[in-house]
Design an enzyme around this catalytic site. Structure first.
Site, PDB file in Angstrom:
ATOM      1  NE  ARG A  19       4.419  -0.988  -2.123  1.00 10.79           N
ATOM      2  CZ  ARG A  19       3.499  -1.153  -3.066  1.00 10.79           C
ATOM      3  NH1 ARG A  19       3.652  -0.585  -4.251  1.00 10.79           N
ATOM      4  NH2 ARG A  19       2.414  -1.856  -2.818  1.00 10.79           N
ATOM      5  CG  ASN A 234       0.017   0.419  -2.258  1.00 12.54           C
ATOM      6  OD1 ASN A 234      -0.471  -0.193  -1.320  1.00 12.54           O
ATOM      7  ND2 ASN A 234      -0.448   0.333  -3.484  1.00 12.54           N
ATOM      8  CE1 TYR A 372       1.389  35.312  25.502  1.00  7.69           C
ATOM      9  CE2 TYR A 372       1.954  36.195  27.656  1.00  7.69           C
ATOM     10  CZ  TYR A 372       1.473  35.168  26.861  1.00  7.69           C
ATOM     11  OH  TYR A 372       1.053  33.998  27.440  1.00  7.69           O
ATOM     12  CG  ASN A 383      -6.574  51.573  22.426  1.00  8.37           C
ATOM     13  OD1 ASN A 383      -7.000  51.425  21.283  1.00  8.37           O
ATOM     14  ND2 ASN A 383      -5.302  51.826  22.673  1.00  8.37           N
ATOM     15  CE1 TYR A 393       5.459  29.759  34.919  1.00  6.35           C
ATOM     16  CE2 TYR A 393       7.252  30.273  33.412  1.00  6.35           C
ATOM     17  CZ  TYR A 393       6.650  29.409  34.306  1.00  6.35           C
ATOM     18  OH  TYR A 393       7.233  28.193  34.575  1.00  6.35           O
TER      19      TYR A 393
HETATM   20  C1  UD1 Z   1      -5.939  -6.196  -2.697  1.00  2.69           C
HETATM   21  C2  UD1 Z   1      -6.713  -7.163  -3.572  1.00  2.69           C
HETATM   22  C3  UD1 Z   1      -6.663  -6.659  -5.007  1.00  2.69           C
HETATM   23  C4  UD1 Z   1      -7.257  -5.272  -5.073  1.00  2.69           C
HETATM   24  C5  UD1 Z   1      -6.543  -4.340  -4.102  1.00  2.69           C
HETATM   25  C6  UD1 Z   1      -7.275  -3.028  -4.024  1.00  2.69           C
HETATM   26  C7  UD1 Z   1      -6.422  -9.346  -2.552  1.00  2.69           C
HETATM   27  C8  UD1 Z   1      -5.743 -10.668  -2.677  1.00  2.69           C
HETATM   28  N1  UD1 Z   1      -6.111  -8.480  -3.504  1.00  2.69           N
HETATM   29  O1  UD1 Z   1      -4.609  -6.217  -3.125  1.00  2.69           O
HETATM   30  O2  UD1 Z   1      -7.393  -7.534  -5.852  1.00  2.69           O
HETATM   31  O3  UD1 Z   1      -7.164  -4.762  -6.386  1.00  2.69           O
HETATM   32  O4  UD1 Z   1      -6.528  -4.909  -2.784  1.00  2.69           O
HETATM   33  O5  UD1 Z   1      -6.546  -2.109  -3.274  1.00  2.69           O
HETATM   34  O6  UD1 Z   1      -7.217  -9.152  -1.674  1.00  2.69           O
HETATM   35  N2  UD1 Z   1      -4.534  -7.037   5.035  1.00  2.69           N
HETATM   36  C9  UD1 Z   1      -4.731  -7.629   6.258  1.00  2.69           C
HETATM   37  N3  UD1 Z   1      -4.182  -8.859   6.496  1.00  2.69           N
HETATM   38  C10 UD1 Z   1      -3.476  -9.532   5.562  1.00  2.69           C
HETATM   39  C11 UD1 Z   1      -3.302  -8.911   4.299  1.00  2.69           C
HETATM   40  C12 UD1 Z   1      -3.840  -7.664   4.068  1.00  2.69           C
HETATM   41  O7  UD1 Z   1      -5.360  -7.049   7.145  1.00  2.69           O
HETATM   42  O8  UD1 Z   1      -3.021 -10.634   5.855  1.00  2.69           O
HETATM   43  C13 UD1 Z   1      -5.128  -5.720   4.789  1.00  2.69           C
HETATM   44  C14 UD1 Z   1      -4.124  -4.647   4.459  1.00  2.69           C
HETATM   45  O9  UD1 Z   1      -3.731  -3.955   5.634  1.00  2.69           O
HETATM   46  C15 UD1 Z   1      -4.914  -3.732   3.519  1.00  2.69           C
HETATM   47  C16 UD1 Z   1      -5.888  -4.658   2.852  1.00  2.69           C
HETATM   48  O10 UD1 Z   1      -5.966  -5.818   3.655  1.00  2.69           O
HETATM   49  O11 UD1 Z   1      -5.630  -2.730   4.215  1.00  2.69           O
HETATM   50  C17 UD1 Z   1      -5.447  -5.045   1.436  1.00  2.69           C
HETATM   51  O12 UD1 Z   1      -4.202  -5.667   1.515  1.00  2.69           O
HETATM   52  P1  UD1 Z   1      -3.064  -5.331   0.469  1.00  2.69           P
HETATM   53  O13 UD1 Z   1      -1.855  -6.109   0.840  1.00  2.69           O
HETATM   54  O14 UD1 Z   1      -2.921  -3.871   0.319  1.00  2.69           O
HETATM   55  O15 UD1 Z   1      -3.689  -5.968  -0.845  1.00  2.69           O
HETATM   56  P2  UD1 Z   1      -3.384  -5.540  -2.324  1.00  2.69           P
HETATM   57  O16 UD1 Z   1      -2.156  -6.228  -2.763  1.00  2.69           O
HETATM   58  O17 UD1 Z   1      -3.454  -4.089  -2.444  1.00  2.69           O
HETATM   59 MG    MG Z   2      -3.303  -2.374  -1.152  1.00  3.37          MG
END
Ligand code: UD1
Ligand code: MG
Length: 511
Positions: A19, A234, A372, A383, A393
């Protein structure tokens, strides 16, 4: 045999951040002086973890490159496919088989998290000997977040994602912040048992809490005192919201240390900048990067300083500076542009519509208007008159100009580098200087002035100029013969505030 680790930090940063609609991975978006990832790593830094693992995926090369700059000790681990937060942590732990003790897991998109809050979470977790502890917060709007589900006794039962929640669970306003502490052995065990039986078909890290809890392991909730710390972002609208919150937090902290911020709503100070006591920051001002503003300095309104040092009691008004140094008591602007390696010594002045690059302006020296200054060394108390150009240049190379102590350069002068104006030397206004001027000499390069009498009446007859000249002539003829005689041959002074300089030749300089 590697030493066992007592603490490991895992940052989850493999997600795309769809997003954000950006070519830049979400965690690399900037927020008042650091990237989102940089903020998270800073909050985790005081834990003094033995290892820090960052899970990368989307934009892995960009994230790795950034990590090598800001946290070269951190280990990036690739999660090629984003199969969920539980999957991400599982992969991270495979990279640290020797880890023992506590693992702190932090979502990469919670940049307002404070170091004190992470430390308190870990202290509570280790103090209670919990298997897993989640950071929670009561938020006004829990939309899209995982909910903390407690039993009748208030103990954590499970964490439920909104899309998997019942209507009653959705009504809960206590949310999972995405920051956790785990006992690594019990975490590994539970991660091996995760299912993908949920709305997204992913391995949810949050399911570890339900699994451990129903196996009789102690799971705990640590509630954050300030829910704004747990806000994720997000999209760019949410990022802008976080930026305002962080701005207010930073400004409040500086005001409490004795800095005056006249309009906190329009003052943006990077978390990496420093402001000393009794400095005054006026409205529409940005202090970015490694900028330092000294005690009692006055900066603003309408100033942007990037990686710039402003000395004590200096003033900077409506100006832009990058990589510059402004000495104590010096004055800049309005409307000055200081470029990298512009160095103003104590009480120097760089005034209106003046650009300075890679140059020293000596103590008490003045470049007040429309000039400049590039690749120059200007001595103390020199001054530099209005509209002086340091011609540095030649189309291929840059050359330096030196102006000695207390030298006086008249207005509208070109100093064509390489060239040196000696100490105490004068340069007549309107000169183009190509040769060194010895100390104490006057250099003049102008053609002598010629007045062609009656030219306007002959060549511009019938114009307003001709009519005005005729009126002036008649008035002069009507006046006393002595006064009329005296007015002939008077040199024409071009400047308004004329000072110094050999006025017989019409040289002027402004102060
Ligand atoms: C997650 C939590 C949710 C919490 C929220 C807080 C889970 C299942 N849910 O949801 O309970 O309220 O964060 O912000 O954990 N990421 C990876 N690899 C993956 C998936 C995600 O590295 O396969 C990383 C993302 O880049 C991010 C973080 O993990 O930095 C959280 O992932 P995101 O998809 O944002 O989870 P939420 O749906 O926000
Ligand atoms: Mg998140």
């Amino acid at each position: 045999m590697p030493q066992p680790h007592l603490r490991t930090v895992v940052v989850l940063a493999a997600g795309e951040g769809k997003r954000m609609k950006s070519a830049l991975p979400k965690v690399l978006h900037p927020l008042l002086g650091r990237t989102l990832l940089g903020h998270v790593l800073t909050a985790a830094a005081p834990l003094a973890a033995d290892r820090t693992v960052v899970v990368v995926g989307h934009g892995a090369e960009q994230v790795r490159a950034h990590l090598s700059e800001i946290a070269p000790d951190a280990t990036p681990v690739l999660q090629a496919q984003q199969l969920g937060t539980g999957h991400a942590v599982r992969i991270a732990l495979e990279a640290v088989p020797e880890a023992s003790g506590t693992v702190v897991v932090i979502n990469g998109d919670v940049p307002l998290l404070r170091a004190e809050t992470v430390a308190a979470l870990v202290a509570a977790h280790e103090g209670e000997g919990a298997a897993a502890t989640v950071l929670a917060a009561e938020v006004p709007d829990p939309t899209g977040l995982g909910r903390i589900v407690r039993d009748a006794a208030g103990r954590l039962e499970q964490i439920v994602e909104e899309r998997d929640a019942t209507p009653a669970q959705r009504a809960l306003r206590e949310i999972n912040a995405g920051i956790y502490a785990f006992d690594v052995a019990r975490l590994r065990d539970a991660l091996g048992k995760l299912s993908t039986d949920n709305d997204q078909g992913e391995e949810y890290l949050t399911d570890v809490f339900g699994l451990l809890g129903s196996a009789g392991e102690p799971v705990a909730v640590h509630v954050a005192a300030d829910h704004t710390e747990t806000l994720g972002c997000n999209d760019r609208v949410e990022l802008a919201g976080l930026r305002k919150l962080l701005r207010d937090r930073v400004n409040a902290a500086w005001m409490r240390t004795g800095v005056s911020i006249l309009d906190p709503d329009t003052t943006w100070i990077d978390v990496t900048a420093t402001v000393e006591r009794d400095a005054v920051i006026d409205q529409n001002t940005q202090l970015r990067g490694s900028t330092v503003v000294g005690a009692e300095a006055v900066v603003g309104p309408d100033v942007t300083l990037i990686d710039t040092v402003v000395g004590a009691a200096a003033t900077v008004l409506r100006s832009h500076a990058v990589g510059a140094e402004v000495g104590p008591g010096a004055s800049v602007g309005p409307y000055a542009y200081l470029r990298p390696a512009a160095r103003l010594a104590e009480k120097a002045k760089v005034g209106t519509f003046v650009e300075v690059k890679n140059s020293e302006v000596g103590a008490g020296a003045k470049v007040p208007h429309l000039s400049y200054v590039g690749d120059a060394t200007i001595g103390a108390k020199a001054n530099i008159g209005a509209a002086t150009i340091f011609v540095n240049y030649d189309g291929v190379d840059k050359h330096r100009t030196t102006v000695g102590e207390a030298a006086f350069v008249g207005c509208d002068t070109s100093l064509i580098a390489p060239v040196e104006v000696g100490a105490g030397a004068y340069v007549a206004a309107g000169s183009a200087i190509t040769q060194d001027v010895p100390p104490g000499a006057l250099a003049v390069t102008r053609a002598p002035q010629r007045n062609i009498q009656g030219w306007v009446a002959r060549r511009r007859a019938g114009t307003a100029s001709a009519a005005a000249a005729e009126r002036a002539q008649r008035a002069a003829e009507g006046a006393s013969g002595a006064a009329a005689a005296a007015s002939e041959g008077e040199p024409i002074h071009e400047g308004t505030e004329t000072v110094g300089g050999p006025s017989r030749t019409g040289d002027t300089a402004t102060e």
